[in-house]
Design a protein around this motif. Sequence first.
Motif, short mmCIF file in Angstrom:
data_model
loop_
_atom_site.label_atom_id
_atom_site.label_comp_id
_atom_site.label_asym_id
_atom_site.label_seq_id
_atom_site.Cartn_x
_atom_site.Cartn_y
_atom_site.Cartn_z
N ARG A 13 91.09 -47.34 126.03
CA ARG A 13 91.88 -46.36 125.81
C ARG A 13 92.48 -45.81 127.23
O ARG A 13 91.55 -45.81 128.19
CB ARG A 13 91.40 -45.38 125.02
CG ARG A 13 91.16 -45.76 123.74
CD ARG A 13 90.68 -44.31 122.81
NE ARG A 13 91.78 -43.48 122.66
CZ ARG A 13 91.52 -42.15 123.02
NH1 ARG A 13 90.09 -41.89 122.93
NH2 ARG A 13 92.53 -41.23 123.06
N TRP A 19 86.85 -49.11 122.23
CA TRP A 19 86.64 -49.36 120.96
C TRP A 19 86.20 -50.74 120.71
O TRP A 19 87.20 -51.38 121.20
CB TRP A 19 87.66 -48.78 119.89
CG TRP A 19 87.87 -47.16 119.64
CD1 TRP A 19 88.48 -46.72 120.59
CD2 TRP A 19 87.11 -46.32 118.83
NE1 TRP A 19 88.39 -45.22 120.17
CE2 TRP A 19 87.52 -45.26 119.01
CE3 TRP A 19 86.27 -46.62 117.54
CZ2 TRP A 19 87.10 -43.98 118.36
CZ3 TRP A 19 85.53 -45.75 117.00
CH2 TRP A 19 86.47 -44.42 117.26
N LEU A 21 86.47 -53.90 118.23
CA LEU A 21 87.38 -54.20 117.11
C LEU A 21 87.08 -55.34 116.23
O LEU A 21 86.47 -56.39 116.91
CB LEU A 21 89.11 -54.55 117.86
CG LEU A 21 89.61 -53.25 118.73
CD1 LEU A 21 90.79 -53.84 118.97
CD2 LEU A 21 89.87 -52.18 117.83
N THR A 38 96.20 -49.48 114.36
CA THR A 38 95.65 -48.64 113.08
C THR A 38 94.52 -49.50 112.54
O THR A 38 94.50 -50.61 112.56
CB THR A 38 96.96 -48.53 112.14
OG1 THR A 38 97.33 -49.86 111.86
CG2 THR A 38 98.01 -47.82 113.07
N GLN A 40 90.50 -48.54 110.46
CA GLN A 40 89.55 -47.61 109.86
C GLN A 40 88.12 -47.36 110.64
O GLN A 40 87.64 -48.80 111.10
CB GLN A 40 89.06 -48.01 108.54
CG GLN A 40 88.25 -47.05 107.79
CD GLN A 40 88.15 -47.51 106.10
OE1 GLN A 40 88.72 -48.32 105.98
NE2 GLN A 40 87.40 -46.77 105.50
N ARG A 41 87.27 -46.40 111.07
CA ARG A 41 86.39 -46.46 111.65
C ARG A 41 85.12 -46.83 110.78
O ARG A 41 84.92 -46.61 109.80
CB ARG A 41 85.99 -45.12 112.21
CG ARG A 41 84.99 -44.89 113.12
CD ARG A 41 84.94 -43.41 113.46
NE ARG A 41 83.66 -43.34 114.32
CZ ARG A 41 83.55 -42.28 115.32
NH1 ARG A 41 84.25 -41.14 115.02
NH2 ARG A 41 82.46 -42.11 116.13
N ILE A 42 84.36 -47.91 111.12
CA ILE A 42 83.24 -48.47 110.53
C ILE A 42 82.08 -48.17 111.32
O ILE A 42 80.99 -49.06 110.85
CB ILE A 42 83.49 -50.04 110.19
CG1 ILE A 42 83.83 -50.76 111.28
CG2 ILE A 42 84.84 -49.86 109.43
CD1 ILE A 42 83.92 -52.32 110.99
N ASP A 45 81.50 -46.72 117.44
CA ASP A 45 82.41 -47.21 118.44
C ASP A 45 83.22 -48.50 117.73
O ASP A 45 83.70 -49.39 118.61
CB ASP A 45 81.87 -47.30 119.83
CG ASP A 45 80.96 -48.48 119.70
OD1 ASP A 45 80.66 -49.03 118.78
OD2 ASP A 45 80.57 -48.80 120.77
N ARG A 46 83.32 -48.64 116.45
CA ARG A 46 83.98 -49.67 116.03
C ARG A 46 85.20 -49.60 114.92
O ARG A 46 85.01 -48.58 114.27
CB ARG A 46 82.78 -50.40 115.45
CG ARG A 46 83.10 -51.96 114.87
CD ARG A 46 81.85 -52.82 114.77
NE ARG A 46 81.92 -54.11 114.79
CZ ARG A 46 82.22 -54.87 115.71
NH1 ARG A 46 81.99 -54.20 117.15
NH2 ARG A 46 82.31 -56.07 116.10
N LEU A 47 85.94 -50.16 115.17
CA LEU A 47 87.25 -50.14 114.19
C LEU A 47 87.47 -51.57 113.65
O LEU A 47 87.59 -52.22 114.03
CB LEU A 47 88.49 -49.74 115.18
CG LEU A 47 88.63 -48.47 115.81
CD1 LEU A 47 90.04 -48.40 116.44
CD2 LEU A 47 88.41 -47.36 114.75
N SER A 48 87.67 -51.43 112.22
CA SER A 48 88.10 -52.38 111.36
C SER A 48 89.75 -52.22 111.40
O SER A 48 90.42 -51.37 110.94
CB SER A 48 87.81 -52.34 110.02
OG SER A 48 88.25 -53.32 109.27
#
Length: 55
Positions: A13, A19, A21, A38, A40-42, A45-48
Amino acid sequence: MLLHSPTGLVLSRDGGGTWQLDAPRSAEALVGHSVRVTGQRIGFDRLSVITITRC
Protein backbone atom coordinates in the motif's frame (compact mmCIF):
# COMPACT_ATOMS: atom_id res chain seq x y z
CA MET A 1 1.81 -1.91 -6.08
CA LEU A 2 1.54 -5.63 -6.78
CA LEU A 3 4.71 -7.53 -5.89
CA HIS A 4 6.04 -11.07 -5.62
CA SER A 5 7.05 -12.49 -2.25
CA PRO A 6 8.27 -15.93 -1.19
CA THR A 7 4.69 -16.75 -0.17
CA GLY A 8 2.96 -15.44 -3.32
CA LEU A 9 1.51 -12.15 -4.45
CA VAL A 10 1.57 -9.15 -2.13
CA LEU A 11 -0.22 -5.81 -2.31
CA SER A 12 2.06 -3.04 -1.01
CA ARG A 13 0.00 0.00 0.00
CA ASP A 14 1.08 3.59 -0.70
CA GLY A 15 0.43 4.53 2.93
CA GLY A 16 2.47 1.58 4.22
CA GLY A 17 1.65 -1.99 5.03
CA THR A 18 1.14 -5.07 2.92
CA TRP A 19 -1.58 -7.63 2.23
CA GLN A 20 -1.01 -11.23 1.16
CA LEU A 21 -3.33 -12.03 -1.75
CA ASP A 22 -5.21 -15.14 -2.75
CA ALA A 23 -5.48 -14.09 -6.39
CA PRO A 24 -6.05 -15.79 -9.72
CA ARG A 25 -3.00 -16.76 -11.76
CA SER A 26 -3.89 -14.04 -14.28
CA ALA A 27 -2.87 -11.43 -11.67
CA GLU A 28 0.79 -12.35 -12.31
CA ALA A 29 0.66 -10.14 -15.42
CA LEU A 30 0.13 -7.10 -13.16
CA VAL A 31 3.23 -7.58 -10.97
CA GLY A 32 5.18 -4.34 -10.73
CA HIS A 33 2.15 -2.16 -11.50
CA SER A 34 -0.17 -0.05 -9.38
CA VAL A 35 -3.43 -1.96 -8.97
CA ARG A 36 -6.87 -1.62 -7.42
CA VAL A 37 -8.06 -4.69 -5.54
CA THR A 38 -11.48 -5.61 -4.24
CA GLY A 39 -11.78 -8.64 -2.06
CA GLN A 40 -12.74 -10.18 1.20
CA ARG A 41 -10.54 -10.29 4.26
CA ILE A 42 -9.80 -13.90 5.20
CA GLY A 43 -7.15 -13.42 7.85
CA PHE A 44 -5.08 -10.86 9.70
CA ASP A 45 -3.17 -9.75 6.58
CA ARG A 46 -4.76 -11.82 3.80
CA LEU A 47 -7.32 -10.95 1.12
CA SER A 48 -9.28 -13.25 -1.15
CA VAL A 49 -9.30 -11.27 -4.40
CA ILE A 50 -12.59 -10.71 -6.21
CA THR A 51 -11.26 -8.24 -8.80
CA ILE A 52 -7.84 -6.80 -9.54
CA THR A 53 -7.27 -4.10 -12.15
CA ARG A 54 -4.38 -1.90 -13.20
CA CYS A 55 -4.67 1.78 -12.19
